[in-house]
Design a protein around this motif. Structure first.
Motif, mmCIF file in Angstrom:
data_model
loop_
_atom_site.group_PDB
_atom_site.id
_atom_site.type_symbol
_atom_site.label_atom_id
_atom_site.label_comp_id
_atom_site.label_asym_id
_atom_site.label_seq_id
_atom_site.Cartn_x
_atom_site.Cartn_y
_atom_site.Cartn_z
ATOM 1 N N THR A 50 0.820 -1.204 0.000
ATOM 2 C CA THR A 50 0.000 0.000 0.000
ATOM 3 C C THR A 50 0.859 1.260 0.000
ATOM 4 N N LYS A 51 0.192 2.414 -0.162
ATOM 5 C CA LYS A 51 0.910 3.702 -0.195
ATOM 6 C C LYS A 51 1.709 3.924 1.076
ATOM 7 N N THR A 52 1.131 3.537 2.203
ATOM 8 C CA THR A 52 1.793 3.658 3.497
ATOM 9 C C THR A 52 1.800 2.291 4.149
ATOM 10 N N ALA A 53 2.961 1.792 4.523
ATOM 11 C CA ALA A 53 3.062 0.453 5.091
ATOM 12 C C ALA A 53 2.155 0.308 6.301
ATOM 13 N N GLY A 54 1.366 -0.765 6.323
ATOM 14 C CA GLY A 54 0.483 -1.028 7.455
ATOM 15 C C GLY A 54 -0.796 -0.222 7.457
ATOM 16 N N LYS A 55 -0.985 0.631 6.447
ATOM 17 C CA LYS A 55 -2.180 1.470 6.351
ATOM 18 C C LYS A 55 -2.829 1.269 4.989
ATOM 19 N N LEU A 56 -4.118 1.536 4.898
ATOM 20 C CA LEU A 56 -4.854 1.487 3.642
ATOM 21 C C LEU A 56 -5.423 2.872 3.371
ATOM 22 N N LYS A 115 -1.754 7.477 -8.569
ATOM 23 C CA LYS A 115 -2.842 7.870 -7.679
ATOM 24 C C LYS A 115 -2.342 8.116 -6.259
ATOM 25 N N ALA A 116 -3.105 8.965 -5.545
ATOM 26 C CA ALA A 116 -2.772 9.270 -4.150
ATOM 27 C C ALA A 116 -3.477 8.325 -3.190
ATOM 28 N N TYR A 117 -4.165 7.322 -3.725
ATOM 29 C CA TYR A 117 -4.939 6.396 -2.903
ATOM 30 C C TYR A 117 -4.597 4.954 -3.287
ATOM 31 N N ASP A 118 -4.972 4.036 -2.392
ATOM 32 C CA ASP A 118 -4.879 2.614 -2.732
ATOM 33 C C ASP A 118 -6.116 2.181 -3.514
ATOM 34 N N PHE A 119 -7.277 2.645 -3.083
ATOM 35 C CA PHE A 119 -8.468 2.554 -3.924
ATOM 36 C C PHE A 119 -9.382 3.726 -3.604
ATOM 37 N N ASP A 120 -10.248 4.058 -4.565
ATOM 38 C CA ASP A 120 -11.168 5.185 -4.419
ATOM 39 C C ASP A 120 -12.588 4.658 -4.561
ATOM 40 N N ILE A 121 -13.488 5.174 -3.720
ATOM 41 C CA ILE A 121 -14.886 4.745 -3.762
ATOM 42 C C ILE A 121 -15.763 5.992 -3.814
ATOM 43 N N LEU A 247 -14.819 -0.154 -7.235
ATOM 44 C CA LEU A 247 -13.729 0.587 -6.605
ATOM 45 C C LEU A 247 -12.676 0.868 -7.666
ATOM 46 N N VAL A 248 -12.088 2.052 -7.625
ATOM 47 C CA VAL A 248 -11.084 2.461 -8.611
ATOM 48 C C VAL A 248 -9.680 2.302 -8.031
ATOM 49 N N LEU A 249 -8.795 1.742 -8.822
ATOM 50 C CA LEU A 249 -7.387 1.584 -8.439
ATOM 51 C C LEU A 249 -6.504 2.090 -9.562
ATOM 52 N N ASP A 250 -5.253 2.317 -9.251
ATOM 53 C CA ASP A 250 -4.281 2.723 -10.261
ATOM 54 C C ASP A 250 -4.207 1.649 -11.354
ATOM 55 N N LYS A 251 -3.982 2.077 -12.579
ATOM 56 C CA LYS A 251 -3.890 1.144 -13.686
ATOM 57 C C LYS A 251 -2.764 0.144 -13.427
ATOM 58 N N GLY A 252 -3.091 -1.146 -13.478
ATOM 59 C CA GLY A 252 -2.098 -2.174 -13.225
ATOM 60 C C GLY A 252 -1.727 -2.350 -11.766
ATOM 61 N N SER A 253 -2.554 -1.859 -10.866
ATOM 62 C CA SER A 253 -2.251 -1.952 -9.440
ATOM 63 C C SER A 253 -2.099 -3.398 -8.991
#
Length: 290
Positions: A50-56, A115-121, A247-253
């Motif tokens: 994830t963007k930040t280890a241990g966080k979503l 993206k600035a997120y792991d997923f967007d809703i 849910l939206v994720l970065d392309k190829g996430s």
């Protein structure tokens, strides 16, 4: 292993999802990601890339509208999409304390690039065009687009798409609501485009437009709680494959398979159905436009 069941607080009342225990279990081989998750190889609980280890990190727009969120606060777990997001996080091994919310505008969330997120809703309909720029999870909601207005409007009594052709209509920019206006209703006057639903609603109130198009749950909320004399004109026809939110994720996430597996589990064990019943109004009172 993350528990399949949680407690959801609704206005002080507690809705137990444990009642779902009688539902059929998720199939062992539902997807490659699911099988890999069981072995800890691909989807290690709480330890994904994830963007930040241990966080979503979860993105959504500001303001965050009812009934998808409550009190413009995605963090409180209230509203359908906030509740879904936390359920997905739990399936991935992240407690509510380890979820970070970030504000991302609708258009920026589905634009190409990192993206600035792991997923967007944020009520993103899954479309082939958008798949060119982003990844989508499995769908978590089937949606219908709906025309709303106010009492006394020229379209308040409309029964068909033909009755709407001469109307001045509008919708939020970049949405399938706007696409429904242009592709299904095809009004004789160019539709208005708004940055968000608040701007669209204001235009309806001041008479700049005769009606606006939003998804069905938003239509119920706007006409019931936000608009004086709000009226649901009707649902637009479903054309082809039913419209679905993902849910939206970065392309190829690297997270796409894991997130899709989590959504699939929520659907299969009945959690999504419980959340939909809890937070979203049914289709009663929204006639079909032909």
């Amino acid at each position: 292993m993350v528990s399949r069941f949680t407690l959801i607080t609704t206005g002080g009342a507690v809705l137990a999802l444990a009642a779902l225990a009688g539902c059929s279990p998720v199939e062992e081989n539902a997807s490659p990601a699911a099988s890999a998750s069981a072995s800890g190889d691909v989807c290690p609980a709480g330890a994904l890339a994830t963007k930040t280890a241990g966080k979503l990190t979860i993105g959504t727009d500001t303001p965050a509208y009812e009934p998808w969120y409550s009190d413009n606060d995605p963090k409180n777990g209230k509203g359908f999409e906030s509740a879904v997001a936390y359920q997905v996080a739990q399936r991935l091994g992240y407690s509510q304390d380890n979820v970070i919310w970030t504000s991302v505008t609708f258009n920026n969330a589905i634009a190409p690039g990192p993206k600035a997120y792991d997923f967007d809703i944020n009520q993103f309909s899954i479309t082939p065009e958008r798949r060119n720029a982003v990844d989508f999870s499995s769908p978590y909601y089937l949606v219908r687009q709906t025309v709303i207005t106010t009492k006394g409007s020229k379209i308040a009594g409309a029964k068909s798409l033909a009755d709407l052709r001469s109307a001045k209509l509008g919708a939020q920019v970049g949405t399938t609501s706007y696409q429904a206006v242009t592709d299904l209703i095809k009004p004789s006057t160019k539709p208005s485009v708004f940055n968000n639903n608040d701007d669209a609603k204001a235009a309806l109130v001041n008479g700049t437009v005769d009606g606006i198009v939003v998804d069905l749950p938003t239509a119920f909320y706007m006409t019931g709680a936000e608009l004086d004399n709000g009226v649901i004109v009707g649902q637009l026809p479903q054309v082809g494959v039913p419209e679905q939110f993902g849910l939206v994720l970065d392309k190829g996430s690297a997270l796409t398979g894991c997130v899709s597996t989590a959504v699939d589990q929520l659907r299969q064990d009945g959690t999504l159905a419980v959340l939909e019943k809890t937070w979203l109004a049914g289709s009663s009172g929204a006639p079909e436009l032909q």
